[in-house]
Design a protein around this motif. Structure first.
Motif, short mmCIF file in Angstrom:
data_model
loop_
_atom_site.label_atom_id
_atom_site.label_comp_id
_atom_site.label_asym_id
_atom_site.label_seq_id
_atom_site.Cartn_x
_atom_site.Cartn_y
_atom_site.Cartn_z
N THR A 80 24.95 35.76 27.63
CA THR A 80 24.20 36.90 27.08
C THR A 80 24.01 36.65 25.60
OG1 THR A 80 25.25 38.36 28.71
CG2 THR A 80 24.13 39.42 26.85
N TYR A 81 22.78 36.40 25.19
CA TYR A 81 22.52 36.11 23.77
C TYR A 81 22.94 37.31 22.95
CZ TYR A 81 20.06 34.41 19.60
OH TYR A 81 19.74 33.97 18.34
N THR A 82 23.61 37.03 21.88
CA THR A 82 24.24 38.10 21.10
C THR A 82 23.22 39.08 20.50
OG1 THR A 82 25.94 38.52 19.44
CG2 THR A 82 24.35 36.77 18.93
N TYR A 83 21.96 38.64 20.40
CA TYR A 83 20.94 39.54 19.83
C TYR A 83 19.95 40.03 20.90
CZ TYR A 83 23.13 37.50 15.76
OH TYR A 83 24.08 37.07 14.86
N ASP A 84 20.36 39.94 22.18
CA ASP A 84 19.53 40.43 23.29
C ASP A 84 20.07 41.81 23.71
OD1 ASP A 84 18.32 41.03 25.72
OD2 ASP A 84 18.40 38.98 26.46
N GLU A 85 19.58 42.86 23.07
CA GLU A 85 20.14 44.21 23.27
C GLU A 85 19.97 44.71 24.71
OE1 GLU A 85 22.14 45.38 21.15
OE2 GLU A 85 21.65 43.94 19.59
N GLU A 86 18.89 44.32 25.36
CA GLU A 86 18.62 44.78 26.72
C GLU A 86 19.67 44.22 27.69
OE1 GLU A 86 17.03 47.37 28.97
OE2 GLU A 86 16.38 47.16 26.87
N ARG A 87 19.86 42.91 27.59
CA ARG A 87 20.79 42.24 28.50
C ARG A 87 22.25 42.62 28.21
NH1 ARG A 87 21.17 38.19 32.23
NH2 ARG A 87 22.64 36.61 31.52
N LYS A 88 22.52 42.98 26.98
CA LYS A 88 23.90 43.36 26.63
C LYS A 88 24.33 44.66 27.31
CE LYS A 88 25.31 42.69 22.22
NZ LYS A 88 25.10 42.57 20.74
N LYS A 89 23.34 45.47 27.73
CA LYS A 89 23.68 46.74 28.40
C LYS A 89 24.42 46.51 29.72
CE LYS A 89 19.74 49.29 26.52
NZ LYS A 89 18.33 49.63 26.78
N THR A 90 24.11 45.39 30.39
CA THR A 90 24.73 45.13 31.70
C THR A 90 25.83 44.06 31.62
OG1 THR A 90 23.08 43.41 32.19
CG2 THR A 90 22.57 45.67 32.90
N GLN A 91 26.09 43.60 30.40
CA GLN A 91 27.02 42.48 30.24
C GLN A 91 28.43 42.78 30.76
OE1 GLN A 91 27.39 41.13 26.17
NE2 GLN A 91 28.58 39.32 26.72
N ALA A 92 28.97 43.91 30.39
CA ALA A 92 30.35 44.22 30.78
C ALA A 92 30.50 44.27 32.30
CB ALA A 92 30.77 45.56 30.16
N GLU A 93 29.53 44.89 32.95
CA GLU A 93 29.58 45.02 34.41
C GLU A 93 29.49 43.64 35.10
OE1 GLU A 93 26.91 47.30 37.83
OE2 GLU A 93 26.51 47.65 35.70
N ARG A 94 28.56 42.82 34.62
CA ARG A 94 28.40 41.48 35.19
C ARG A 94 29.66 40.64 34.99
NH1 ARG A 94 24.84 38.96 32.01
NH2 ARG A 94 24.16 40.74 30.78
#
Lengths: 194, 194
Positions: A80-94
């Protein structure tokens, strides 16, 4: 073969896949994208070499282990690219689902230990986690700096985004944050950061 | 920046080049060739997970460091395939020159420490070196095994060559040598080893 050793070897083979998870950072010399295993190797050596700059006394073995294993979850969850705010929303769950699957390949005691180290790294609330997370910032920073900030330029990253992430380095090492700050300022003045 | 920290960061950037030194081993799933940094990362984690099988009690931090740094010399010296007898004749000389150049980027105390760890690994005369060298054998073995011995088949490697190298695993771990031996026998019976 005993069940315990079989599990340990199955896990050992599984993590080979981390070498195929690529990051946004590029190798020095304007090289190809770096992968997670290379990043982890680099961080672990830097953690050892730079441990005198940690704010607090750290158990360096634990720090090195955290560095080595912190991205194993990305085998399933992806980088998850550190500056990809959209993808960071699901990061913890993934990453939580990945943690459950991958560490469960190990015998129970080692599953608990390694998944625990990953959780500790993520939480960033111990001296070891704070310092290991400083390495997670500093390692890509020195590569990107050597490439004249090309990773930032490619993504149009802004200085305040970089400060948002890199300022956490201060929690692990005031000294290494001084260097970090100087590097960021240099790239702002060169126009490499918006 | 202080001279000491500058040297440490210069060294940290220099070792990035290890990610571009490729080995004869292929990643699992019949993937691409593996590079030295990935190999070192993988070995260090395996060393930690499998330490209960070391013949002797080991300082696991030292073992992990040896695993992480043992191939840094190959940045200059290149990888020497374990079954390339011609190239092995010049290996020690090439690696010694590389050791002098690369570790000299570090402050003196860290140059001595890391070059010393490399020498200790190469000599294979301490418990840590024997166990770390067992990892240097076992890590590529499990990848090659997962690929049905394709690295051996590609080079027409003979069983006695494999035993020549892999039998040293016994010095670090009798238990892991049992597994090694079973894997080699399987590939002999499948015709993957001459």
């Amino acid at each position: 073969m005993e069940e315990r050793l079989k599990k340990q070897l199955d896990f050992s083979l599984e993590i080979d896949k981390e070498k195929s998870v690529f990051r946004q950072t590029h190798l020095s010399g304007h090289g190809r994208n770096e992968n997670d295993a290379e990043h982890a190797w680099h961080m672990a050596i830097m953690a050892y070499l730079l441990r005198e700059y940690a704010n607090e006394e750290v158990d360096i073995t634990k720090v090195m282990l955290m560095c080595l294993i912190h991205d194993i979850v990305e085998i399933d969850a992806g980088d998850t690219y550190t500056y990809d705010e959209e993808r960071k929303k699901t990061q913890a769950e993934r990453e939580e689902a990945a943690k459950q699957r991958i560490y469960s390949l190990l015998p129970d005691d080692q599953r608990e230990e390694l998944a625990g180290l990953f959780d500790e790294f993520e939480a960033g609330e111990t001296a070891e986690a704070r310092y290991a997370r400083a390495m997670d910032n500093l390692q890509p920073l020195i590569l990107n700096d050597s490439n004249d900030g090309s990773d930032w330029k490619e993504h149009g990253v802004a200085a305040d985004q970089v400060y948002g992430r890199q300022s956490r380095t201060k929690l692990g090492s005031e000294k290494l944050y001084e260097i970090t700050d100087a590097i960021i300022k240099k790239h702002i003045s060169k126009g490499n950061l918006k």
